[in-house]
Design an enzyme around this catalytic site. Sequence first.
Site, PDB file in Angstrom:
ATOM      1  N   LYS A   1       0.854  -1.195   0.000  1.00  0.00           N
ATOM      2  CA  LYS A   1       0.000   0.000   0.000  1.00  0.00           C
ATOM      3  C   LYS A   1       0.892   1.248   0.000  1.00  0.00           C
ATOM      4  CE  LYS A   1      -4.106   1.725   2.411  1.00  0.00           C
ATOM      5  NZ  LYS A   1      -5.004   2.030   1.304  1.00  0.00           N
TER       6      LYS A   1
HETATM    7  N1  PMP Z   1      -8.036  -1.752  -2.666  1.00  0.00           N
HETATM    8  C1  PMP Z   1      -7.377  -0.599  -2.553  1.00  0.00           C
HETATM    9  C2  PMP Z   1      -6.598  -0.103  -3.712  1.00  0.00           C
HETATM   10  C3  PMP Z   1      -7.425   0.142  -1.361  1.00  0.00           C
HETATM   11  O1  PMP Z   1      -6.784   1.295  -1.243  1.00  0.00           O
HETATM   12  C4  PMP Z   1      -8.199  -0.363  -0.283  1.00  0.00           C
HETATM   13  C5  PMP Z   1      -8.275   0.421   0.996  1.00  0.00           C
HETATM   14  N2  PMP Z   1      -7.180   0.178   1.825  1.00  0.00           N
HETATM   15  C6  PMP Z   1      -8.860  -1.578  -0.436  1.00  0.00           C
HETATM   16  C7  PMP Z   1      -8.756  -2.255  -1.645  1.00  0.00           C
HETATM   17  C8  PMP Z   1      -9.646  -2.181   0.695  1.00  0.00           C
HETATM   18  O2  PMP Z   1      -8.765  -2.594   1.694  1.00  0.00           O
HETATM   19  P1  PMP Z   1      -9.225  -2.657   3.217  1.00  0.00           P
HETATM   20  O3  PMP Z   1     -10.457  -3.471   3.253  1.00  0.00           O
HETATM   21  O4  PMP Z   1      -8.088  -3.318   3.903  1.00  0.00           O
HETATM   22  O5  PMP Z   1      -9.465  -1.270   3.654  1.00  0.00           O
END
Ligand code: PMP
Length: 307
Positions: A160
């Site tokens: 991320k």
């Molecule tokens: N995909 C992307 C590109 C994201 O930025 C996020 C948010 N973090 C998610 C999916 C969903 O991840 P999460 O459920 O861990 O927030």
Amino acid sequence: MVALRPLAKIWMNGRLVDWDKAEVHVLSHGLHYAYAVFEGIRSYDTPQGAAVFRLKEHLVRLENSAKVYRMKLGYSVEELTRAIMDLVKANGLPESYLRPIAFSGYGTMGLSPVGAPVNVAVANWEWGPYLGAEGIDRGIRATVSSWVRIDSRSLPPQAKCAANYANGALAKMEAAAGGYEEAILLNNEGLVAEGPGENIFRIKEGVLSTPPASSGILRGITRDSVIRFARDLGIGFQRTDFTREELFTADELFFCGTAAGITPIREVDGRPIGSGDYPVTRRLQKLYEDTVHGRIDRYREWLTYAR
Ligand code: PMP
């Protein structure tokens, strides 16, 4: 999008500082080259007070993102857990969105971050559902983006990193300019990947599916929770790729993520999805809401209480 309303404190490099004092130099390396890894986490109001949902999993993902980028965080998961709980208590909001970020700071310039210090900060703020409370209720209108999702050969989607979000922002802005609430990105193979900040699920004939981790997605923690819910509710589930046309023929589609919660998609590129009811999505939404608000014993281990 949310207009920021300042709170009392931000945790920065080991201590709580006043909100207005959490500043960085304009020549911070990470600002120029997007050398930053971050998380998006939420705290929720529960009968036992504020609690953070799946904190450990978020912090382990942060560690893994840093590992991919050869970044040394300098704080353990335990230390960051303490920092986040101190921040939640200091700012006093039962419900907030939390943003830990580690970035290469001021000291050296040039593409390599070697020599620049790593700064670590955590802030929180008030933030309702990312795609709107109405979106959670009525569903949103999405469009398939002309921008292709980043690929692990160029910019690893499972880490991320701030840089990934330039790809997401292009898709988001294109969708907004076309009058849509969110974009759906296809990967290099032309298969469905995810939204700019959400994973995507499809329901067809009672079976839930979502693209595998290898499809150019962030391995979402909400996605993981939804998969567990499906198992516990006895809903059929497959981790499988699907095509653009399989979006149009779905009975139900939804986005999910920490910011977005579980948001139904009612239309893709002008085509209504299913019958406009979301029976499976609604069951998952309810279980998710009950879980994050500490109303279900079975998932209580996912909550870290601010004490
Ligand atoms: N995909 C992307 C590109 C994201 O930025 C996020 C948010 N973090 C998610 C999916 C969903 O991840 P999460 O459920 O861990 O927030």
